[in-house]
Every structure is written in structure tokens, then in C-alpha cells.
Design a protein around this motif. Structure first.
Motif, short mmCIF file in Angstrom:
data_model
loop_
_atom_site.label_atom_id
_atom_site.label_comp_id
_atom_site.label_asym_id
_atom_site.label_seq_id
_atom_site.Cartn_x
_atom_site.Cartn_y
_atom_site.Cartn_z
N SER A 65 0.52 19.92 0.45
CA SER A 65 0.19 18.99 1.52
C SER A 65 0.16 19.62 2.77
N ARG A 66 0.90 20.51 2.99
CA ARG A 66 1.04 20.95 4.71
C ARG A 66 -0.36 21.87 4.63
N ARG A 67 -0.51 22.53 3.86
CA ARG A 67 -1.89 23.60 3.74
C ARG A 67 -3.07 22.30 4.06
N PHE A 68 -3.06 21.48 3.14
CA PHE A 68 -4.43 20.40 3.17
C PHE A 68 -4.49 19.91 4.55
N ALA A 69 -3.43 19.33 5.02
CA ALA A 69 -3.33 19.06 6.52
C ALA A 69 -3.96 19.89 7.40
N TYR B 36 -6.31 13.58 -1.05
CA TYR B 36 -5.41 12.43 -0.25
C TYR B 36 -4.85 11.32 -1.45
N ASN B 37 -5.52 11.12 -2.24
CA ASN B 37 -5.21 10.15 -3.27
C ASN B 37 -4.03 10.64 -4.16
N THR B 38 -4.18 12.01 -4.13
CA THR B 38 -3.12 12.79 -5.14
C THR B 38 -1.66 12.94 -4.34
N ILE B 39 -1.74 12.76 -2.96
CA ILE B 39 -0.55 12.99 -2.07
C ILE B 39 0.74 12.54 -2.91
N ALA B 40 0.64 11.19 -3.30
CA ALA B 40 2.00 10.34 -3.59
C ALA B 40 2.05 10.58 -5.00
N ASP B 41 1.39 11.21 -5.69
CA ASP B 41 1.46 11.47 -7.07
C ASP B 41 2.32 12.79 -7.41
N GLY B 42 2.63 13.51 -6.45
CA GLY B 42 3.54 14.50 -6.59
C GLY B 42 3.01 15.61 -6.13
N LEU B 43 2.10 15.66 -5.33
CA LEU B 43 1.52 17.06 -4.54
C LEU B 43 2.43 17.73 -3.95
N ASP B 44 2.70 18.88 -4.20
CA ASP B 44 3.56 20.02 -3.54
C ASP B 44 3.67 19.84 -2.22
N VAL B 45 4.79 19.76 -1.49
CA VAL B 45 4.95 19.67 -0.34
C VAL B 45 4.14 20.64 0.79
N ASP B 46 4.12 21.99 0.19
CA ASP B 46 3.56 23.06 0.75
C ASP B 46 1.88 23.05 0.78
N SER C 137 8.99 30.38 -15.68
CA SER C 137 8.50 30.38 -14.03
C SER C 137 7.46 29.41 -13.95
N LYS C 138 6.68 28.91 -14.88
CA LYS C 138 5.58 28.05 -14.15
C LYS C 138 5.77 26.54 -13.48
N VAL C 139 7.34 26.45 -14.06
CA VAL C 139 7.67 25.01 -13.51
C VAL C 139 7.73 25.11 -12.11
N LEU C 140 7.80 26.29 -11.45
CA LEU C 140 8.36 26.27 -9.90
C LEU C 140 6.82 26.26 -9.10
N VAL C 141 5.59 26.46 -9.86
CA VAL C 141 4.54 26.64 -9.12
C VAL C 141 3.57 25.65 -9.47
N GLN C 142 3.68 24.60 -10.15
CA GLN C 142 3.07 23.40 -10.35
C GLN C 142 2.57 22.89 -9.11
N PRO C 143 1.25 22.60 -8.84
CA PRO C 143 0.80 21.99 -7.58
C PRO C 143 0.98 20.40 -7.62
N LEU C 144 1.27 19.89 -8.79
CA LEU C 144 1.70 18.45 -8.82
C LEU C 144 3.21 18.49 -9.55
N ALA C 145 4.19 18.43 -8.79
CA ALA C 145 5.55 18.66 -9.21
C ALA C 145 6.14 17.11 -9.57
N VAL C 146 6.96 17.32 -10.92
CA VAL C 146 7.62 16.14 -11.04
C VAL C 146 8.96 16.57 -11.56
N LEU C 147 10.16 16.05 -10.56
CA LEU C 147 11.25 16.86 -10.65
C LEU C 147 11.91 16.39 -11.94
N HIS C 148 12.06 15.12 -12.75
CA HIS C 148 12.53 14.85 -13.66
C HIS C 148 11.99 15.66 -15.09
N SER C 149 10.59 16.39 -14.70
CA SER C 149 10.18 16.85 -16.18
C SER C 149 10.28 18.40 -16.23
#
Length: 873
Positions: free
Chosen positions: A456-460, A444-454, A218-230
Motif C-alpha cells: 500500500s505504501r509503494r502503491f501510494a 484501491y478497491n483491494t486496500i481494505a481486503d488485506g493488501l499488505d501495508v508495504d 515461508s510463503k505466509v510472510l510474503v503474501q500480498p493479501l495478508a489475512v492474520l487469522h489464516s
């Protein structure tokens, strides 16, 4: 000029004085002592320990319940004081001078207090009040180190919580809470355990690790830095709470942690060891952790399924924003317990954010000297080489943001964490302000490193609200180079979203002036015009201008709904070419004219909708009744026309689109399932789901779920009322001597008929549950069509491989849009997992049927995310 004398002035003043004295609250000595215990340590806790202990010992008459209750309140509501409360009890545990407790057979004052404290702990245990249980275990652990509690009984206590993890089918909430209780207790007592002959440390650690491995999927779905292939659960820049605890415990068990300096305050070690011949250690009674109480309301809609939906608990990943030289490393005992303490303070004082901010900035007082850097102006401490000198403000901000960005949602509303950071900045702007600025830049620097979309929304959202509290001052020029990135790059999307939120909190022209010229002239960053209506039929050159003006005239004149409907019917037959207005044009005209009337304010909007409900329901082809209608009632095409017209009218204000659609669902003009289908069918959303589209989906799903919850509560209340009425009637019949016994028995055997109110409520519940299923099913189907079916699978294939992720710097709009859509699909599954799990068979069969037999990587990933969310793997 004649002045009238002021008569009665002295009388009024005397009466006011008497009223003042009458309302004065005189505290009793017991209340004063309790307050002293709770307010203990405001100046110097170490110096105050012996003084408060003496005050408690000298207080007469002795009230053990008062003392234990005050101590228990202090431990569970001010956990940062726990080591010092343990020191106070250590002083009280010794017999008074000249008294031989062993010879007299009487217990010392400290032992009596501890015995009564245990009774309160047992009450917490019976109620499964996990936070209070855990904080009491902290207290017991400190008392064990202080030699007040025996090692054997403390071991047994921790093993009782570890035993919970071996229960069959233990829920994640129960298992996580029990594991944390045992883990944190071991961290505080571990050093003593290692030196004692009673060493069950490895056994307890092994039990926690086995449990943790069983929930790793279940931890795969709640990682803040998600990588789809891993599929790895190890994430760089974040740590999961139980994973961290196990790492700390293993290091403790292996002796890797140095014992040269204490990791947390232990003021009780300054007192002499307890003489077993004078005072024997306290033996904690054996316990069994009571089972969870599962309440069923009997409203299951599928065979074998419980329709009662409760909030899910998921593994907790905390982001690392700063390196270990700035904030404590959570993989050490000290770092783990510091973060735990800061989290406890933020949760306990959620009701008073100002007090919470004050306590957080004063937290170093409760730590070992040298843990944090001295505040500006404070005297420097002599550095003996053991000082860590972490930055308090950075540590606090990192912990608060970690709690804010937990997935799928934070423990409290986002506004609480945002307000808490604001209060911290107000209390110490010179130190907290830079920490906040550094946090924003690092995130901000981690946004393009897989930061979860939600996230990122909360960050904004946090960024915009924080800027609004401080004059919208930000160094936007730092991000100007990112304007060279593709439009849908996550950083560009964040800038766009943050500016949109800022405009909502202020107005367009003011925000425009805060931006550098390069951003001001970029229409993909900020629109040329501020949010507002876009009335398609306002231009006299529009061929439907006259028809629109005639409708607006009727609406402004507050004509009856029947008159407007009749006018719309007449328009269908009065075009110049005699062919009549198409139905879709009439719906668009009526909807936009009504929204134009209501565009001045929210109250105008609500008044317009409520006044012309029959008109809107007629346009949608729905029944005029306000009772819940079966899903699919009305015209799908008509509802879609209404949604298109509303979206076009507020196309420059996504926030207003959400609001209008919410009101249309609230007044049952459209159903949630209609909105879901419309979102996925829109021309610009056929392939991708953006953040604004997700907001619409979430609003529709929440509306469907909320209606079912309300209907369930109504049915339960009516059923209870009827059962109570029948029970009273039966008792009356049994107590009456005039009733024939056989007739009474026959009457009791007859099945009781439901009342008309309950029958109606049950029918509404069934209809709303079906609508809820439709909304969820259409959402799954829509995501599958966007990501894993047909041409969508080929688009997903471009971003799923490891090499593709490594080369994401070359991605274009299509790749980033696909990546964002995958993020919202994952967020949908984890957020609504309890509902999906309730209807997993039905929803899975229908929603995933297009990819059921597919072995494409995109289809496999979509099915895997679904299976994890529904607990099937």
C-alpha cells in the motif's frame, strides 16, 4: 565599413572533413553479420528466417565461434526471439544441397554452431549465471521440439536441475532457480514428452512439488493479501511463482491443456522433419550443476554464526489485477510463459527504460497472431475461434506492477518500474493511460481486503509520482464517499499518504486545487498549511522567547561552539526566579534554534550541524570524538530531548523529520538504537506503529546495518593488506642467505601482531555490531509491547479471529491501527530476516522474553512470525 577577409576557411573545412573521415568506424564483415543476427526480426521474423539463414550459410570464411556467440547473445539478451533463433538453426542443421553429412563424416553448419553454443552454456553453468542458464534451456527446449536435440539428452538435462532440489540444505535461491529452469523447460517440451516413450515428466514434476512443499511455510510472510487469522498459502487475487508452475505442469501431465493450437510460437515446425539417416539429433552432454560458493570473511561475532549478511530470496507472489479475459491466465502454459517473457524484457532492459517500453509495446510481433488485440488502426485479423485477444497494455501494466509489489522488496528500485510505466504512457497514451487508470482503481478497491501495508505504501508512492508526471490529474471525486470511513481505515490512510507524497513532489497550494471541495476542507486528508518548520520559540509571548533570540543571534553570528556552550550554561542560572533553566528546556532551545538556522535548505542544515558538532555532542552528553562510541554512551534523556525537539520543529513535514534524524545518526549525535527506543516511546506511538513511524524505524535499522557492513569491508581490506605484507616479508626472509635458518623458523612460528589500524578497525567493528544488535532487539521488544504483551494482546484479539476479519467493515480506528502495526511487524521480520537469523538466539531470547511462555493467540502469532523469518519452522 572595412571587412577583414576570412582567411583559412577552406582549410578549416577540409581539415574538419578529414577528421570526420578519420573517426568513421568501418565495420568488418564479421561485425555486420553479427549485427544482422542480433537485429533479426525487426520487420517480420517469420519472413526473415530463411533470408538470415542463407546469409549465414553463404558467409565466408566460416567462423563458428562468431556465429555461436551472436546466437548465444541473442538468446540470452532477447529471449522473445528464441523460437525464431531455433528456426534459423533448424535451417542450418540440414546439410547443404548435394552434401551427405553422414557419408562425409562432417557436421552440418548448424551442428557445429550448436556444439560451440554448448561450450558457452557450460561457462554460464560454471558461473551459476542462472538467468542465462534458464534462457539457454528455453533455446534447447525449442530445438528439441524442432527435432534437433534428442529427447533422451534433453530429459537428462532437465533431470540434472531437478536433482538440485534433492540436495541437503539447498538454499532457497538455488532451489528456486533450478526448479524454474526445469519447469519452464518442461512447459516448452511437454507436448513432445507426452508423445514419446521417454516420459519422465511426472518424476520431474514430483521433485519440484516436493521441494515446493518444503518451503511453503515461508510463503505466509510474503503474501500480498495478508489475512492474520489464516495460515493458508492460497491467496485470492495473487499467485506464487512455483505454485503456478506446478499447477501448469500438472495440467500438462494430465492432458488437460488442449493441443489443438500451439501455446507459443513454433516457426520451426513449418520445415520438414529431420531425416535421421541424413542428420542425427544432437546429444547434449551430461552435466552436474556445480555447488554454490559460500564465502566466509571470518568476522563472526557469535559462536557458530557467520556475520556476512547476504540478501534473502523469498517466494514471489504476483498480484492479479485484471480477470482472465483481459490478461492471460498464468495457470496456463501460454499465460505463464507470456508473463515470464515480459518479466525477462523488463529485467534485461533495465538499463534503458525507453527501449524497454518500445519492446514491450511491440511484443505481439513475437507472439502467435490473435494473442493480443490489434492496436488501434491496425487491420483486424480473421477470427477462427482460437484468438485470445487479450489487452497488451493491461497485461504489461499488470506484470510490471506485480514485479514492483513483490515482497519483501522488488528486484530493482521502485523508481525504475515507475519510470517504465511513464515511458509506456508517453509512447501510447491512448492505450496505456486507460490501463493505468483501471489498475489504480482495482488496486484501491483491494486496500481494505488485506493488501499488505508495504505494498500500500509503494502503491501510494507510484500513484503520486505518476500523477506528478501528468499534471496531477486524477478523478478524486470517485473517492469522496470514502471520507465517511473511519480516519484510520486503509483507504483513508492511502488517500492521506498519496496526497502527502504529491505535496513533496510539488507544493501544498497546487495539490489543494486539484482536490474536490470535500477533501479540501477535511484536515484529515490535507493539512491547512504546507510542510514547513514549526519553531516553538518564535512567538514573543513564549516565556523562552528572549533566550531563544539570544541563541539564534550567536548562531547567526557564527560564534564558536565553545561560546554557544558557555552561553547555554549561563542560561541555566539566569531565570527570573533564580532557579535556572531546566536541562531539557536548554536542549530544546539549542536544538530548535540550530534547526531554525538550517531550515532554509539542505546545505544550510548540513553547514549548521557540521559547524556546531561539539555543541550537539555536548547536548547529547556524548564524547566529542568522531570515533564510534559504545552503545548507550551519552545521556539517554538528553538524546531523547534532542529527538523530541527535532520532531516538534518539523512536525508538519514527516520527510524532514526523517532527514534530520538521519543526519543526527550520521554525525553520531544519537545512535540508531536511541531512535528505535524513541519511536516506540513517543506518546502517540505507545500502542501503534504507523507508516511514518515505520519510516523512522527503517532509517535507524538501515543505518546500523550499513555501518556494520562498511566496518566489515574495512577490516577485510586491512587484513588482506597485512596478510600480503607478511607473505612478502616471509618470502624475502626465506630468500636471504644471511638469515639463520633456526632464527627464521622461530620467527615464522611467532604469532603476528595486528597493526594499530587493524586493531582500531576491529574495535570499531565490535562496537558497531553491538549497536546493530541493540537496534534490532529494541525493535522486536517494541513490536511485542505494541501487539502481544499486556493490554496489547487484548487489542490484537479483536482482529485476529476469522469472524472479526469478516466483520472488518465495523472496525474503528483502534482495530485498523492494530492491523497496520501487525503488518509492519511482519514486514520488519521478512525484510531483516538475514540479520535476525544471524543473531536469532540472542535477539529471540531478549526480544521475545515478555511473551516466551504465553499461549495467548497474539503471542503465538508474534512468535510464529519470528520463527518463520529466522528459519526455525
Amino acid at each position: 565599413m572595412y571587412d577583414r577577409p576570412h582567411r583559412g576557411g577552406h582549410r578549416r573545412r577540409n581539415r574538419d572533413d578529414r577528421d570526420h573521415h578519420r573517426h568513421e568506424v568501418h565495420e568488418t564483415p564479421e561485425q555486420i553479420l553479427r549485427k544482422h543476427i542480433l537485429n533479426f526480426g525487426e520487420v517480420d521474423p517469420t519472413e526473415e528466417v530463411p533470408r538470415l539463414a542463407k546469409e549465414i550459410r553463404d558467409f565466408t570464411p566460416v567462423s563458428i565461434p562468431l556465429l555461436s556467440e551472436a546466437l548465444r547473445t541473442g538468446v540470452t539478451e532477447q529471449p522473445y526471439k528464441t523460437p525464431y533463433y531455433a528456426a534459423i538453426l533448424r535451417v542450418l542443421y540440414d546439410p547443404t544441397e548435394g552434401e551427405d553429412a553422414a557419408a562425409s563424416g562432417s557436421s552440418s553448419l548448424g551442428k557445429q554452431i550448436l556444439e560451440d553454443f554448448w561450450k558457452g552454456f557450460q561457462a554460464y553453468l560454471d558461473k551459476l549465471a542462472w538467468r542465462e542458464i534458464r534462457l539457454c534451456i528455453h533455446f534447447f527446449a525449442h530445438l528439441m521440439v524442432a527435432q534437433i536435440i534428442s529427447i533422451e539428452s534433453m530429459t537428462s538435462l532437465l533431470q540434472s536441475f531437478a536433482a538440485v532440489l534433492d540436495e541437503f540444505g539447498v538454499s532457497y535461491t538455488r532451489g528456486k532457480n533450478a526448479a524454474v529452469c526445469a519447469a519452464e523447460g518442461l512447459m516448452i517440451t511437454g507436448g513432445v514428452f507426452k508423445k514419446s516413450s521417454v516420459n519422465n515428466l511426472s518424476e520431474i514434476i514430483s521433485t519440484i512439488q516436493t521441494y515446493n512443499e518444503s518451503i511453503s511455510t515461508s510463503k505466509v510472510l510474503v503474501q500480498p493479501l495478508a489475512v492474520l487469522h489464516s495460515e493458508s498459502i492460497l491467496v485470492e487475487g495473487a499467485d506464487e511463482y512455483l505454485d503456478t508452475a506446478i499447477t501448469v505442469l500438472k495440467a500438462l501431465d494430465s492432458g488437460e491443456n488442449p493441443e489443438t493450437t500451439p501455446e507459443f510460437p513454433q516457426p520451426y515446425l513449418a520445415f520438414p522433419d529431420i531425416d535421421p539417416a541424413v542428420s542425427s539429433p544432437f546429444e547434449l552432454p551430461s552435466i552436474l550443476v556445480p555447488p554454490e560458493v559460500i564465502e566466509l570473511d571470518g568476522l563472526a561475532t557469535d559462536a557458530g554464526e557467520d556475520a556476512q549478511v547476504k540478501k534473502d530470496d523469498w517466494p514471489e507472489y504476483f498480484l492479479h489485477i485484471f480477470d482472465n479475459t483481459v490478461s492471460p491466465d498464468p495457470l496456463t502454459i501460454e499465460g505463464f510463459l507470456l508473463r515470464s517473457n515480459i518479466l525477462d524484457i523488463s529485467k534485461l532492459f533495465e538499463v534503458n527504460r525507453k527501449e524497454c517500453a518500445r519492446l514491450l509495446l511491440e511484443y505481439p510481433k513475437w507472439c502467435i497472431p490473435g494473442t493480443f488485440k490489434p492496436r488501434p488502426g491496425a487491420p483486424e485479423l480473421e477470427d477462427d475461434g482460437t484468438a485470445k485477444n487479450w489487452q497488451l497494455e493491461s497485461t504489461v501494466i499488470e506484470t510490471i506492477l506485480g514485479a514492483l509489489f513483490l515482497l519483501p522488496e522488488a528486484s530493482y528500485k521502485s523508481i525504475y518500474y515507475v519510470s517504465l510505466i511513464t515511458e509506456l504512457c508517453k509512447l501510447s497514451p491512448s492505450t496505456v493511460g486507460p490501463a493505468v487508470g483501471k489498475s489504480i482503481r482495482k488496486l484501491y478497491n483491494t486496500i481494505a481486503d488485506g493488501l499488505d501495508v508495504d505494498i500500500s505504501r509503494r502503491f501510494a508512492d507510484w500513484f503520486a509520482v505518476h500523477m506528478s508526471n501528468f499534471g496531477f490529474q486524477w478523478v478524486w471525486k470517485e473517492w469522496v464517499p470514502d471520507l465517511a470511513l473511519t480516519d484510520q481505515h486503509p483507504r483513508r490512510a492511502f488517500i492521506r499518504r498519496a496526497i502527502e507524497y504529491e505535496i513533496r513532489l510539488s507544493y501544498h497550494d497546487r495539490i489543494l486545487k486539484t482536490l474536490p471541495e470535500a477533501m479540501q476542507t477535511d484536515s484529515t486528508v490535507i493539512a491547512d498549511q504546507g510542510p514547513g518548520p514549526e519553531f516553538n520559540y518564535e512567538d514573543p509571548a513564549n516565556p523562552h522567547y528572549d533566550a531563544a533570540q539570544s541563541i539564534i543571534g550567536l548562531l547567526r553570528g557564527r560564534s564558536k561552539a565553545d561560546e554557544v556552550i558557555a552561553h547555554l550554561d549561563s542560561l541555566k542560572n539566569t531565570m527570573d526566579d533564580s532557579s535556572g533553566y531546566p536541562d531539557s528546556v536548554v536542549r530544546s532551545l539549542a536544538t530548535q534554534c540550530l534547526l531554525s538556522i538550517g531550515s532554509r535548505s539542505f546545505s544550510h542544515l548540513l553547514n549548521a550541524i557540521e559547524r556546531y558538532l561539539p555543541l550537539l555532542r555536548g547536548l547529547a552528553g556524548a564524547a566529542t570524538s568522531s570515533a564510534p562510541q559504545p552503545p548507550g554512551s551519552g545521556s539517554v534523556e538528553a538524546k531523547r530531548d534532542i529527538l523530541n525537539a527535532a520532531s516538534a520543529f518539523w512536525q508538519r513535514s514527516p520527510q524532514m523529520v526523517n532527514i534530520v534524524l538521519d543526519k543526527l545518526m550520521q554525525y553520531q549525535i544519537v545512535d540508531p538504537s536511541d531512535v528505535v527506543q524513541w519511536v516506540f516511546a513517543r506518546e502517540d506511538q505507545k500502542q501503534y506503529i504507523s507508516g511514518s513511524a515505520w519510516d523512522l524505524l527503517r532509517g535507524a535499522i538501515d543505518k546500523a546495518n550499513g555501518r556494520v557492513a562498511i566496518a566489515r569491508r574495512k577490516v577485510a581490506a586491512l587484513r588482506k593488506e597485512e596478510d600480503d605484507s607478511r607473505a612478502r616479508a616471509k618470502a624475502t626472509d626465506v630468500g636471504s642467505m644471511d638469515v639463520d635458518a633456526d632464527a627464521a623458523a622461530a620467527k615464522a612460528d611467532e604469532p603476528a601482531a595486528d597493526s594499530p589500524q587493524l586493531t582500531t578497525a576491529l574495535k570499531a567493528f565490535t562496537i558497531l555490531t553491538r549497536e546493530q544488535k541493540y537496534a534490532l532487539t529494541y525493535t522486536i521488544e517494541g513490536f511485542v509491547a505494541c501487539l502481544a504483551a499486556g493490554d496489547a494482546a487484548a487489542r490484537s484479539q479483536k482482529i485476529l479471529g476469522e469472524s472479526a476479519w469478516e466483520n472488518r467493515g465495523s472496525w474503528g480506528n483502534e482495530e485498523w491501527n492494530t492491523w497496520e502495526t501487525w503488518g509492519w511487524y511482519r514486514h520488519f521480520c521478512r525484510t531483516y530476516a538475514p540479520y535476525l537469523r544471524n543473531y536469532s538466539t540472542t535477539l529471540g531470547t531478549v526480544g521475545l522474553q515478555k511473551i516466551d511462555d504465553s499461549t495467548d493467540p497474539a503471542a503465538e502469532l508474534a512468535k510464529k512470525v519470528w520463527n518463520i523469518a529466522t528459519g526455525q519452522i
